[in-house]
Scaffold this motif. Structure first.
Motif, short mmCIF file in Angstrom:
data_model
loop_
_atom_site.label_atom_id
_atom_site.label_comp_id
_atom_site.label_asym_id
_atom_site.label_seq_id
_atom_site.Cartn_x
_atom_site.Cartn_y
_atom_site.Cartn_z
N HIS A 130 101.02 31.85 63.64
CA HIS A 130 99.87 32.67 64.02
C HIS A 130 100.31 33.89 64.83
O HIS A 130 99.76 34.98 64.64
CB HIS A 130 98.88 31.82 64.82
CG HIS A 130 98.25 30.73 64.01
ND1 HIS A 130 98.82 29.48 63.89
CD2 HIS A 130 97.12 30.72 63.26
CE1 HIS A 130 98.04 28.74 63.10
NE2 HIS A 130 97.01 29.46 62.71
N ILE A 133 94.30 31.56 74.62
CA ILE A 133 94.10 30.55 73.58
C ILE A 133 93.49 29.28 74.16
O ILE A 133 92.51 28.73 73.62
CB ILE A 133 95.43 30.24 72.87
CG1 ILE A 133 95.89 31.45 72.05
CG2 ILE A 133 95.29 29.01 71.97
CD1 ILE A 133 97.29 31.29 71.48
N GLU A 136 93.60 32.78 63.66
CA GLU A 136 93.54 31.43 64.21
C GLU A 136 92.62 30.50 63.41
O GLU A 136 92.74 29.27 63.50
CB GLU A 136 93.09 31.47 65.67
CG GLU A 136 94.11 32.06 66.61
CD GLU A 136 93.65 32.05 68.05
OE1 GLU A 136 92.66 31.34 68.36
OE2 GLU A 136 94.27 32.75 68.88
N VAL A 162 91.43 23.53 66.49
CA VAL A 162 92.74 23.70 67.13
C VAL A 162 92.87 22.68 68.26
O VAL A 162 92.07 22.68 69.20
CB VAL A 162 92.90 25.13 67.67
CG1 VAL A 162 94.21 25.25 68.44
CG2 VAL A 162 92.83 26.14 66.55
N ILE A 202 103.23 29.57 67.71
CA ILE A 202 103.71 30.79 68.36
C ILE A 202 105.23 30.82 68.26
O ILE A 202 105.91 29.92 68.74
CB ILE A 202 103.29 30.88 69.84
CG1 ILE A 202 101.77 30.84 69.96
CG2 ILE A 202 103.85 32.15 70.48
CD1 ILE A 202 101.27 30.84 71.39
N LEU A 208 98.81 32.36 76.00
CA LEU A 208 98.45 30.94 76.11
C LEU A 208 97.17 30.75 76.93
O LEU A 208 96.32 29.93 76.56
CB LEU A 208 99.60 30.14 76.74
CG LEU A 208 100.80 29.89 75.84
CD1 LEU A 208 101.93 29.25 76.64
CD2 LEU A 208 100.42 29.00 74.66
N VAL A 258 99.97 22.16 75.08
CA VAL A 258 101.02 23.11 74.74
C VAL A 258 102.33 22.33 74.63
O VAL A 258 102.78 21.71 75.61
CB VAL A 258 101.14 24.23 75.79
CG1 VAL A 258 102.27 25.19 75.43
CG2 VAL A 258 99.82 24.98 75.90
N SER A 312 96.83 23.02 64.71
CA SER A 312 97.59 23.69 65.77
C SER A 312 97.68 25.19 65.53
O SER A 312 97.48 25.69 64.42
CB SER A 312 99.01 23.11 65.87
OG SER A 312 99.74 23.39 64.69
N ILE A 313 98.00 25.88 66.61
CA ILE A 313 98.36 27.30 66.57
C ILE A 313 99.86 27.38 66.81
O ILE A 313 100.38 26.77 67.75
CB ILE A 313 97.60 28.10 67.63
CG1 ILE A 313 96.12 28.23 67.24
CG2 ILE A 313 98.21 29.48 67.85
CD1 ILE A 313 95.27 28.89 68.28
N TYR A 330 96.31 21.73 69.37
CA TYR A 330 97.62 21.92 70.01
C TYR A 330 98.09 23.36 69.80
O TYR A 330 97.68 24.03 68.85
CB TYR A 330 98.67 20.97 69.41
CG TYR A 330 98.28 19.52 69.48
CD1 TYR A 330 98.32 18.81 70.67
CD2 TYR A 330 97.87 18.85 68.33
CE1 TYR A 330 97.95 17.48 70.73
CE2 TYR A 330 97.51 17.51 68.38
CZ TYR A 330 97.55 16.84 69.58
OH TYR A 330 97.17 15.52 69.63
N VAL A 331 98.97 23.78 70.70
CA VAL A 331 99.71 25.02 70.52
C VAL A 331 101.19 24.64 70.51
O VAL A 331 101.68 24.00 71.45
CB VAL A 331 99.44 26.03 71.65
CG1 VAL A 331 100.19 27.33 71.38
CG2 VAL A 331 97.94 26.30 71.79
#
Length: 272
Positions: free
Chosen positions: A63, A138, A79, A36, A104, A135, A149, A101-102, A38-39
């Motif tokens: 996710h 994570i 994840e 992972v 949201i 966040l 992010v 990435s994750i 990036y979010v």
């Protein structure tokens, strides 16, 4: 007794085959990090029921999904697995970010058109508080900094506008889970740049340095305006018209050290 040994050995082999290979985990490589990187934040453009149906049963997924009242966090994809939330996307030279990435999603209706243009509703404060908690967790678990992010419109500025100009990026930055340019530095650059704007190629290089998928053409084409709009929605949401003005240049200079150095080197060119 000896005749039983081959049978016992055969049984052990069969058991081993059925349970998979025996793995020795005593050693761990120093050169590794989380898959992972990036979010990516989105809004759903719909209420909870439709959002859950779309993300849990449709062809796209995320996710996490965060409702508004009460601010409930739903985990829809583990994840460790890839969710289908980013689509065709690029950031910092990496493309197709679903794999790294994750995602949201926040339950939010997005914008609606009025006679005076798009109307963007605010986000629910409790929902944002829940997002901040998620966040922080994570980023800590995956050893990521707040610069990782980003928004869907950042990674796909030609086709996406979420999470939109009312998303509270500055609040997230104050909580340590996003970035925001230093106000004093922005003001200093803005004062210097009011007399003369940098060329379009400078804006394009600065946007690419920040992370945006932006080729350097030297032309203010529609694609460049879309990227400028995405940047402005995030860092100057009160006016996001996609025009390369002095304040946008100052924001870019505050966020991109290389772009700032180029401005210093080009002061003779920039003197109008």
């Amino acid at each position: 007794m000896d005749r039983c040994l081959p049978v016992a050995l055969l049984l052990m082999l069969l058991v081993g085959c059925g349970s998979g290979p025996v793995i020795d985990t005593r050693y761990s490589a120093a050169s590794q990090d989380s898959r992972v990187q990036y979010v990516i934040l989105h809004y759903t453009s719909s209420g909870l029921d439709r959002s859950l149906g779309h993300l849990a049963e449709g062809g796209v997924s995320s996710h996490y999904l965060i409702d508004r009242q009460p601010p409930t966090i739903y985990r829809l994809v583990d994840e460790s697995r890839r969710a289908w939330h980013a689509g065709e996307s690029s950031w910092q030279g990496r493309s197709w970010l679903n794999a790294s990435s994750i995602g949201i999603e926040l339950v939010h209706y997005g914008y609606h058109e009025t006679a005076h243009g798009r109307l963007w509703p605010d986000y629910d404060p409790a929902q944002i508080e829940a997002l901040v908690v998620l966040l922080r967790d994570i980023l800590q678990r995956h050893n990521l900094g707040p610069e990782r992010v980003i928004g869907h419109s950042d990674v796909a500025p030609q086709r996406k506008v979420d999470p939109g100009p009312t998303f509270p990026w500055q609040q997230l930055a104050a909580a340590g889970v996003a970035i925001w340019p230093d106000t004093a530095v922005v003001q200093q650059w803005s004062a210097h740049l009011k007399a003369c704007l940098p060329p379009i190629g400078w804006y394009q290089r600065a946007l690419a340095e920040v992370g945006y998928p932006q080729p350097v053409t030297g032309e203010l084409d529609p694609a460049t305006r879309n990227v400028l709009t995405a940047f402005q929605m995030r860092f100057r949401p009160q006016r996001h018209d996609g025009m390369p003005d002095a304040e946008t240049a100052a924001l870019l200079a505050a966020l991109s050290p290389q772009a700032a150095r180029q401005l210093v080197a080009q002061q003779v060119v920039l003197t109008c």
